[in-house]
Enzyme design. Structure first.
Site, PDB file in Angstrom:
ATOM      1  N   HIS A 220      35.385  34.783  45.436  1.00 14.24           N
ATOM      2  CA  HIS A 220      35.115  35.748  46.360  1.00 14.24           C
ATOM      3  C   HIS A 220      33.875  36.622  46.047  1.00 14.24           C
ATOM      4  O   HIS A 220      33.431  37.460  47.179  1.00 14.24           O
ATOM      5  CB  HIS A 220      36.385  36.321  46.831  1.00 14.24           C
ATOM      6  CG  HIS A 220      36.695  37.481  45.982  1.00 14.24           C
ATOM      7  ND1 HIS A 220      37.586  37.367  44.972  1.00 14.24           N
ATOM      8  CD2 HIS A 220      36.607  38.953  45.925  1.00 14.24           C
ATOM      9  CE1 HIS A 220      37.623  38.339  44.218  1.00 14.24           C
ATOM     10  NE2 HIS A 220      37.366  39.511  45.084  1.00 14.24           N
ATOM     11  N   GLU A 258      38.222  48.442  37.604  1.00 12.93           N
ATOM     12  CA  GLU A 258      39.232  48.743  38.740  1.00 12.93           C
ATOM     13  C   GLU A 258      40.076  50.048  38.147  1.00 12.93           C
ATOM     14  O   GLU A 258      40.363  50.138  37.186  1.00 12.93           O
ATOM     15  CB  GLU A 258      40.082  47.607  38.718  1.00 12.93           C
ATOM     16  CG  GLU A 258      39.357  46.370  39.248  1.00 12.93           C
ATOM     17  CD  GLU A 258      40.334  45.198  39.444  1.00 12.93           C
ATOM     18  OE1 GLU A 258      40.620  44.853  40.763  1.00 12.93           O
ATOM     19  OE2 GLU A 258      40.548  44.456  38.675  1.00 12.93           O
ATOM     20  N   HIS A 282      34.507  35.456  38.255  1.00 10.98           N
ATOM     21  CA  HIS A 282      33.593  36.649  38.956  1.00 10.98           C
ATOM     22  C   HIS A 282      32.437  37.054  38.008  1.00 10.98           C
ATOM     23  O   HIS A 282      31.284  37.113  38.276  1.00 10.98           O
ATOM     24  CB  HIS A 282      34.421  37.902  39.255  1.00 10.98           C
ATOM     25  CG  HIS A 282      35.481  37.387  40.160  1.00 10.98           C
ATOM     26  ND1 HIS A 282      35.556  36.416  41.083  1.00 10.98           N
ATOM     27  CD2 HIS A 282      36.864  37.935  40.006  1.00 10.98           C
ATOM     28  CE1 HIS A 282      36.820  36.367  41.675  1.00 10.98           C
ATOM     29  NE2 HIS A 282      37.656  37.245  40.967  1.00 10.98           N
TER      30      HIS A 282
HETATM   31  C1  BG6 Z   1      40.761  38.856  41.768  1.00 10.07           C
HETATM   32  C2  BG6 Z   1      41.556  39.131  40.732  1.00 10.07           C
HETATM   33  O1  BG6 Z   1      40.198  37.505  41.564  1.00 10.07           O
HETATM   34  O2  BG6 Z   1      39.854  39.723  41.843  1.00 10.07           O
HETATM   35  C3  BG6 Z   1      42.209  40.525  40.642  1.00 10.07           C
HETATM   36  O3  BG6 Z   1      42.652  38.150  40.383  1.00 10.07           O
HETATM   37  C4  BG6 Z   1      40.972  41.544  41.048  1.00 10.07           C
HETATM   38  O4  BG6 Z   1      43.207  40.807  39.416  1.00 10.07           O
HETATM   39  C5  BG6 Z   1      40.243  41.244  41.987  1.00 10.07           C
HETATM   40  O5  BG6 Z   1      41.625  42.864  41.243  1.00 10.07           O
HETATM   41  C6  BG6 Z   1      38.905  42.024  42.158  1.00 10.07           C
HETATM   42  O6  BG6 Z   1      38.210  41.847  43.193  1.00 10.07           O
HETATM   43  P1  BG6 Z   1      37.508  42.862  43.899  1.00 10.07           P
HETATM   44  O7  BG6 Z   1      36.883  42.186  45.076  1.00 10.07           O
HETATM   45  O8  BG6 Z   1      38.424  43.861  44.512  1.00 10.07           O
HETATM   46  O9  BG6 Z   1      36.493  43.443  42.890  1.00 10.07           O
END
Ligand code: BG6
Length: 529
Positions: A220, A258, A282
Site C-alpha cells: 500500500h 509511528e 514498505h
Molecule cells: C502495515 C503494517 O503494513 O503498515 C502496520 O502491518 C503499519 O503495522 C502500517 O502500522 C503502516 O502504514 P501507514 O500507511 O500508516 O504508514
C-alpha cells in the site's frame, strides 16, 4: 499507463503561484490533459472482494472505489461482489458501507465534505453480498454465476493463510481462465510470506494457478502520492539526477515512525515484529524508488527490473549494522502508554522487536560508499515517514569565520506522511550589515499546492489493476529481493541472537540506534523537528 507514473505533464508550474486545481473540482486525481480529454474509464469489470465484510474493505477499499466513481473512472458495467461468511445480506452490507463512507467524507479537508448521494447510490446499487466459506467449492460455483464471462478482479482482503486456498479454489472453479479480450486478475495483500522461503513457496503456489501477469501483489506504500512522486521528481526534472549519486550525496536516511502501538494485533505482531512487518516491503519500496537507476521506460516490467536490481546490489546485512528495540511504558503527547509486553496477546517476556534500525550499503556504481540508514518503529515520538537525502558539505567555506562544519547541511527531505511534500534545507545570508549564514528551508506542500481531498491510497492501485497497469505492484522477484535483504537478520534472531534494546514509548527509539550513526560520525534527523 495511468496517473503520476505516466508523467503526463501539465503546465501548472509555468506560472508559479497559480494553483492548478481548486477545491472540490471534479476529477481531482486526473491531470489537466486527462480532464480535457475526459477520463479514461476502466473496462467493465466485477470486483470480487474476499473478506468483503472486513475492516480493510470498509475503511479503505470502498472509499477508494467511491473516489473512483467521483473521478468518472468506472464503467457502467462495474460491480462489486463482497464474499464473506458473516450472516448478513446485501442490504445490511450496503448499510454498513454507507455508514463508514459518511465517516470517511466527514474527515475531508476540502470543501465537499458530504457524501455525494448520486455517486454513492451509483456505487451502492452495484454492490452485492455473497455469503460463503473461502474453502467451500460451493462458494465458487455461486461466484461463477455472479461473474459470468466478463472481466474479474479477485481481491484477497483476507488473512494470509487463505491466499493459496482461495487461488486454488478459483482455479478449480474455472474462474481464473482468461479468454480473448477478457481478463481474470488476483490482488494479493500483505503479508506476502513470513521469510524468504515462505514467500518463494507462496509465489510458486500462485504461479501454479495463475500467470505472473494475472497477479497484483499490493504494497500500500506504492499507493501513496508522495511515494509515486519520487520517480516523477527524480526523472522528470533536470536538476536532481545529476547530483543523485555518491559524488554528491553523503548518506540517506529513511524513517517510518509511528506513534501507534500494536493495537489489537498482538497475536499477529508477536510472530511478525517490526522487521518483517515493515522492512522487506514498505521500506524496501521506498529505498528502491530512491536508489534505482532510471528505467528504460515506465512500463511495469522496466520499472520492476530496476527495483529488483538495486535490491540485489545491497550488501549482506552484518549483525553490527542492525539494531532492534522494543517499547516499554512511557508517554506520548502527555498520555501514558503501556509497554509492548503489557499489550493484549503479547507474551510477558516477548523478544519481538517493535523497532528496527539498520545501515545498508549498495554495491553499485552510483551508491558505493553511501550508507542508507533505515529506522522504523511503533510508539515513537511522532508519526512521520520521510526520506532525507543528506548532500555532501561544500568543500570549503567562503565566508570568514564560518567553519565548514558550521554550514547548514544541505538536506532534501521527501515527506511521505503525515504531511506530504518536499523540503530543501540550505544556507543563506542572514539579513543585516554583517555576513552571517543561517539555515533556511524551502518547502513544497502537496496539500497547499494541489488542494486534494483525502484519498485512501488505494484509488490508483485499484484503478491500475482494473486497467491492467502493474507498475505499482510487485512482481515475484521484487518480493523475494526484499526478503533476501532482511533474511540474515530473520535467521539470526530466530536462533535467539541479537540484543534487544528497550526504549520508553514516546522516544525516538533506543540509544543503540543513535550509536549506529554516531559510529560513522552522523546523527538521525530529529523526529519531531
Ligand atoms: C502495515 C503494517 O503494513 O503498515 C502496520 O502491518 C503499519 O503495522 C502500517 O502500522 C503502516 O502504514 P501507514 O500507511 O500508516 O504508514
Amino acid at each position: 499507463m495511468t496517473g503520476p507514473l505516466a508523467l503526463e505533464i501539465t503546465d501548472a508550474a509555468d506560472d508559479v503561484g497559480v494553483r492548478p486545481r481548486q477545491p472540490g473540482e471534479a476529477g481531482s486525481f486526473l491531470d489537466e490533459d486527462e480532464a480535457e480529454q475526459g477520463p479514461r474509464r476502466s473496462p467493465p469489470c466485477t470486483l470480487v472482494i474476499f473478506g468483503g465484510g472486513g475492516d480493510l474493505t470498509r475503511r479503505l477499499l470502498v472509499p477508494a472505489v467511491y473516489n473512483l466513481v467521483g473521478a468518472g473512472l468506472l464503467d457502467e458495467g462495474f460491480k462489486v461482489v463482497a464474499v464473506d461468511w458473516a450472516d448478513i445480506d446485501t442490504a445490511a452490507l450496503r448499510q454498513q458501507f454507507e455508514e463508514t463512507m459518511r465517516l470517511f467524507v466527514a474527515q475531508r479537508r476540502a470543501a465537499a465534505a458530504e457524501l455525494n448521494e448520486e455517486n454513492w447510490s451509483w456505487l451502492s446499487q452495484r454492490v452485492s453480498y455473497l455469503r460463503g466459506s473461502f474453502e467451500d467449492p460451493e462458494t465458487y460455483r455461486n461466484l461463477s454465476a455472479c461473474c459470468g464471462e466478463g472481466n474479474c478482479v479477485f481481491y484477497l482482503a483476507v488473512a494470509a493463510r487463505f491466499f493459496a486456498p482461495i487461488v486454488g479454489q478459483l482455479e478449480a472453479g474455472g474462474l481464473t481462465r482468461e479468454t480473448e479480450g477478457q481478463y481474470r486478475r488476483v490482488v494479493v495483500e500483505k503479508p506476502f510470506g513470513n521469510d524468504l522461503a515462505s514467500a518463494r513457496a507462496l509465489n510458486e503456489k500462485l504461479l501454479s494457478s495463475l500467470q505472473e501477469s494475472q497477479i497484483y501483489r499490493i504494497d500500500h506504500y506504492l499507493g501513496k502520492e508522495t511515494v509515486q512522486n519520487i520517480l516523477a521528481l527524480r526523472f522528470s526534472n533536470g536538476f536532481f539526477e545529476p547530483v543523485w549519486n555518491r559524488q554528491n550525496i553523503d548518506h540517506i536516511q529513511i524513517t517510518a515512525a509511528e506513534t501507534v502501538g500494536v493495537e489489537k494485533r498482538g497475536r499477529f505482531y508477536e510472530t511478525t515484529g517490526a522487521l518483517r512487518d515493515m522492512v522487506p516491503n514498505h521500506i524496501m519500496q521506498l529505498l528502491s524508488m530512491v536508489a534505482m537507476e532510471a528505467p528504460i521506460s515506465f512500463d511495469a516490467d522496466a520499472v520492476r527490473d530496476e527495483k529488483s536490481k538495486v535490491l540485489a546490489a545491497i550488501h549482506r546485512l552484518a549483525p553490527e549494522d542492525i539494531v532492534r528495540g522494543q517499547y516499554e511504558g512511557g508517554s506520548i503527547a502527555g498520555r501514558a502508554m503501556a509497554g509492548y509486553r503489557q499489550e493484549p496477546d503479547v507474551a510477558i517476556d516477548s523478544r519481538t522487536e517493535t523497532f528496527v534500525a539498520m545501515k545498508l550499503m549498495i554495491d553499485n556504481w552510483r551508491w558505493a560508499g553511501v550508507p542508507f540508514y533505515i529506522r522504523t518503529g511503533k510508539r515513537l515520538t511522532t508519526r512521520k515517514t520521510e526520506i532525507a537525502i543528506h548532500f555532501k558539505q561544500a568543500p570549503y567555506a567562503l565566508f570568514r569565520e564560518t567553519p565548514v562544519e558550521k554550514l547548514t547541511p544541505n538536506i532534501m527531505v521527501l515527506q511521505i506522511q503525515p504531511s506530504e511534500g518536499v523540503t530543501m534545507q540550505f544556507s543563506a545570508k542572514m539579513p543585516g550589515p554583517t555576513v552571517k549564514l543561517g539555515g533556511v528551508r524551502m518547502k513544497f506542500d502537496y496539500a497547499d499546492w494541489f488542494q486534494e481531498g483525502p484519498s485512501t491510497g488505494y484509488e490508483t492501485l485499484i484503478y491500475d489493476c482494473l486497467i491492467g497497469d502493474a507498475t505499482l505492484f510487485q512482481r515475484a522477484d521484487n518480493i523475494e529481493a526484499g526478503w533476501s535483504v532482511v533474511q540474515p537478520a530473520v535467521d539470526a534472531w530466530s536462533g535467539g541472537d541479537g540484543e534487544l534494546h528497550f526504549y520508553p514509548a514516546g522516544r525516538a527509539g533506543p540509544d543503540a540506534a543513535d550509536e549506529l550513526l554516531a559510529r560513522d560520525g552522523r546523527h538521525w534527523l530529529r523526529l519531531n523537528g
